[in-house]
Write an enzyme that holds these catalytic residues in place. Sequence first.
Site, PDB file in Angstrom:
ATOM      1  N   LYS A   1     -11.511   0.511  -1.905  1.00 59.80           N
ATOM      2  CA  LYS A   1     -10.566   1.009  -2.893  1.00 59.80           C
ATOM      3  C   LYS A   1     -11.171   0.883  -4.296  1.00 59.80           C
ATOM      4  O   LYS A   1     -12.109   1.594  -4.588  1.00 59.80           O
ATOM      5  CB  LYS A   1      -9.230   0.307  -2.685  1.00 59.80           C
ATOM      6  CG  LYS A   1      -8.546   0.968  -1.468  1.00 59.80           C
ATOM      7  CD  LYS A   1      -7.758   0.121  -0.570  1.00 59.80           C
ATOM      8  CE  LYS A   1      -7.370   0.933   0.671  1.00 59.80           C
ATOM      9  NZ  LYS A   1      -6.885   0.112   1.768  1.00 59.80           N
TER      10      LYS A   1
ATOM     11  N   SER B   1       0.808  -1.218   0.000  1.00 57.82           N
ATOM     12  CA  SER B   1       0.000   0.000   0.000  1.00 57.82           C
ATOM     13  C   SER B   1       0.841   1.267   0.000  1.00 57.82           C
ATOM     14  O   SER B   1       0.392   2.289  -0.508  1.00 57.82           O
ATOM     15  CB  SER B   1      -0.956   0.002   1.186  1.00 57.82           C
ATOM     16  OG  SER B   1      -0.245  -0.019   2.401  1.00 57.82           O
TER      17      SER B   1
ATOM     18  N   HIS C   1      -5.016  -3.496  -2.693  1.00 59.61           N
ATOM     19  CA  HIS C   1      -4.620  -2.592  -3.782  1.00 59.61           C
ATOM     20  C   HIS C   1      -4.420  -3.311  -5.114  1.00 59.61           C
ATOM     21  O   HIS C   1      -3.899  -2.723  -6.059  1.00 59.61           O
ATOM     22  CB  HIS C   1      -3.349  -1.837  -3.394  1.00 59.61           C
ATOM     23  CG  HIS C   1      -3.586  -0.865  -2.284  1.00 59.61           C
ATOM     24  ND1 HIS C   1      -4.158   0.376  -2.481  1.00 59.61           N
ATOM     25  CD2 HIS C   1      -3.389  -0.982  -0.940  1.00 59.61           C
ATOM     26  CE1 HIS C   1      -4.276   0.994  -1.317  1.00 59.61           C
ATOM     27  NE2 HIS C   1      -3.818   0.191  -0.367  1.00 59.61           N
TER      28      HIS C   1
HETATM   29  C1  LIG Z   1      -6.738   0.009   3.136  1.00 63.25           C
HETATM   30  C2  LIG Z   1      -6.179  -1.293   3.529  1.00 63.25           C
HETATM   31  C3  LIG Z   1      -6.802  -2.098   4.490  1.00 63.25           C
HETATM   32  C4  LIG Z   1      -7.976  -1.605   5.265  1.00 63.25           C
HETATM   33  O1  LIG Z   1      -9.128  -1.610   4.508  1.00 63.25           O
HETATM   34  P1  LIG Z   1     -10.353  -0.710   4.939  1.00 63.25           P
HETATM   35  O2  LIG Z   1     -11.506  -1.342   4.299  1.00 63.25           O
HETATM   36  O3  LIG Z   1     -10.062   0.671   4.456  1.00 63.25           O
HETATM   37  O4  LIG Z   1     -10.423  -0.767   6.446  1.00 63.25           O
HETATM   38  C5  LIG Z   1      -6.296  -3.340   4.728  1.00 63.25           C
HETATM   39  N1  LIG Z   1      -5.192  -3.789   4.092  1.00 63.25           N
HETATM   40  C6  LIG Z   1      -4.541  -3.038   3.190  1.00 63.25           C
HETATM   41  C7  LIG Z   1      -3.330  -3.573   2.514  1.00 63.25           C
HETATM   42  C8  LIG Z   1      -4.999  -1.755   2.890  1.00 63.25           C
HETATM   43  O5  LIG Z   1      -4.349  -0.981   2.023  1.00 63.25           O
END
Ligand SMILES: *Cc1c(COP(=O)(O)O)cnc(C)c1O
Length: 392
Positions: free
Chosen positions: A239, A181, A209
Amino acid sequence: MRIDDRIDDILRAIDAAGRRRSLLPIEGAAGPWIRVAGRDLVNFCGNDYLGLAHDQRVIDAAARAAEIHGAGAGASRLVTGNPAGYEELESALAGFVGKDAALLFGSGWHANTGLLPALAGAGDVIFSDDLNHASIIDGARLSRAKCIVYRHADLDDLENKLKDERARARSAIVVTESIFSMDGDAPDLAAIAGLCGRHDAALVVDEAHALGVTNDGRGRVAGLGLSGAVFAVVGTFGKALGSFGAFVAGNARLRELLINTARPAIFSTALPPPAVGAAREALRILADEGEPLVSRLRENSVAMARWARAAGFETPDPPGAIMSIVLVEEARAVAAESALADAGVLARSIRPPTVPPGTSRLRLTACAAHADGDISRLGRALRTIKGAPNET
Ligand SMILES: *Cc1c(COP(=O)(O)O)cnc(C)c1O
């Protein structure tokens, strides 16, 4: 000590380190352009990679779900929070990532902090990449398993640690992101899966991602043909799928375990119906007609790196849509952020403790909705911040 004094002490220490964070007020919606303090900037820091958060079909699906099922689920999944449509979404998600079953979670945070403690406990061992997301780190801590951190994407280090520690533990988990990320890079998942096979460890891959971004939008596990070799896939809706919520996909036995032991699934209210409706429609779009969006995202990601190289930064083409420009010092990253804003580009600096000291950076994300001119504007803006050599 009075609690207010303690809080003041903590905030003063954050200030002294130059690390006070603040919320950026934005006006209107956060699309490819974003209005901040009365100025329109090209947005290079969102994770709505495909623009689905603003897709009218996704918005309509969320509104329809709210009309039929209400604004909120009203209870945990295990009580009465399991209306029609939730399990259908779970089956569709499982099929999409090549697993047998899936369970929805309130967010990616809930998924990781629910999954790891469900799979591992005292006597077990979790091998975790050095740059894994905070929710993975917290999930591993909550599990009470022994947590062994291996050097970022370093297969030799992982193998050595498996050799040293695996035999002493009851069960073993290896957990990694498929696109990291903060750095935006991609570990060698096939090789990690091979190590897991040889050392009897279950592989957990967080595709936050990668889903909707890589391998025609299928993510790296299914895209690389690794669904059978990966024990559990974590995916999020916040995302590329444009809304909110998450899921864990695995075999039917894992789903049963999570329903019975994953605390964020048991003790937290189920996802609201509009989030489920939005995720279902976003997944349908991605599966049935996502190709142009995913290709456009790919073109923009590669163009972003090309413009950064033209500005003098050593940036390889990113495997996903995240490009990281390491500027080393925190002050330099903060100055770069404001110089980019002056040039009409919104990119946020990422500093410790989010990233290790000495790796402060600009983190830039492309989206499918960026026009060619938006990316070239970024390129021109990056030229204005290119100073001393040695950036990567
Ligand atoms: C954003 C993210 C999360 C958390 O997800 P949310 O639904 O925003 O709580 C978990 N793991 C990774 C790798 C992330 O980038």
